[in-house]
Write a protein that holds these residues in place. Structure first.
Motif, PDB file in Angstrom:
ATOM      1  N   GLU A   1       0.804  -1.155  -0.016  1.00  0.00           N
ATOM      2  CA  GLU A   1      -0.030   0.005  -0.067  1.00  0.00           C
ATOM      3  C   GLU A   1       0.881   1.197   0.080  1.00  0.00           C
ATOM      4  OE1 GLU A   1      -2.895  -0.069   3.330  1.00  0.00           O
ATOM      5  OE2 GLU A   1      -3.462  -1.933   2.819  1.00  0.00           O
ATOM      6  N   GLU A   2       1.768   1.489   0.878  1.00  0.00           N
ATOM      7  CA  GLU A   2       2.765   2.528   0.908  1.00  0.00           C
ATOM      8  C   GLU A   2       3.438   2.579  -0.341  1.00  0.00           C
ATOM      9  OE1 GLU A   2       2.497   4.671   3.038  1.00  0.00           O
ATOM     10  OE2 GLU A   2       1.469   3.481   4.649  1.00  0.00           O
ATOM     11  N   LEU A   3       4.280   1.422  -0.944  1.00  0.00           N
ATOM     12  CA  LEU A   3       4.788   1.746  -2.124  1.00  0.00           C
ATOM     13  C   LEU A   3       3.861   2.214  -3.208  1.00  0.00           C
ATOM     14  CD1 LEU A   3       7.474   1.410  -3.303  1.00  0.00           C
ATOM     15  CD2 LEU A   3       6.784  -1.201  -3.767  1.00  0.00           C
ATOM     16  N   GLY A   4       2.524   1.658  -3.225  1.00  0.00           N
ATOM     17  CA  GLY A   4       1.556   2.105  -4.280  1.00  0.00           C
ATOM     18  C   GLY A   4       1.327   3.789  -4.047  1.00  0.00           C
ATOM     19  N   GLU A   5       1.315   4.223  -2.706  1.00  0.00           N
ATOM     20  CA  GLU A   5       1.227   5.547  -2.724  1.00  0.00           C
ATOM     21  C   GLU A   5       2.300   6.543  -3.007  1.00  0.00           C
ATOM     22  OE1 GLU A   5       0.217   6.239   1.511  1.00  0.00           O
ATOM     23  OE2 GLU A   5      -1.666   5.103   1.480  1.00  0.00           O
ATOM     24  N   MET A   6       3.456   5.813  -3.020  1.00  0.00           N
ATOM     25  CA  MET A   6       4.887   6.785  -3.518  1.00  0.00           C
ATOM     26  C   MET A   6       4.729   6.586  -4.960  1.00  0.00           C
ATOM     27  SD  MET A   6       8.777   5.915  -2.492  1.00  0.00           S
ATOM     28  CE  MET A   6      10.023   6.466  -3.583  1.00  0.00           C
TER      29      MET A   6
END
Length: 114
Positions: A40-45
């Motif tokens: 999820e965090e990688l997707g936000e980045m």
């Protein structure tokens, strides 16, 4: 990018995260949940990078999230992952960079050393 004295060592980061997580009964999430959260965090980045450097501008209604903030979130979740599996991030990094330095030492065009 400043590579002078780091604000935190990896050991400092792991200890600070562990101190924070240890105050809660739930403790660390399971590895599968941490993997989902990291994704999820990688997707936000990825979304932020696309907005800043890609062809997809943000909508006027979307808040600006700095890439730096997203990197910080990724470091936090990655540290939770390492701590939950009792992995020393410094040791993991050392193994990785040694492998890369050996495997890829002649892969790229070197800059002139003059």
């Amino acid at each position: 990018m400043s590579i002078n004295k780091p604000l935190y060592t990896t050991q400092d980061i792991q200890k600070r995260v562990d101190t924070y997580i240890s105050q809660f009964e739930e403790g660390y999430f399971s590895p599968l949940s941490l993997m989902a959260r990291l994704t999820e965090e990688l997707g936000e980045m990825a979304r932020e990078v696309n907005h800043h450097y890609g062809e997809k501008p943000k909508k006027e209604t979307e808040k600006d999230k700095a890439i730096e903030d997203e990197l910080g979130d990724i470091i936090f979740v990655l540290t939770c992952f390492a701590n939950s599996l009792d992995i020393d991030l410094s040791e993991a990094f050392d193994k990785s960079i040694t492998k890369i330095e050996t495997r890829d030492k002649n892969r790229w065009t070197r800059k002139d050393q003059t």
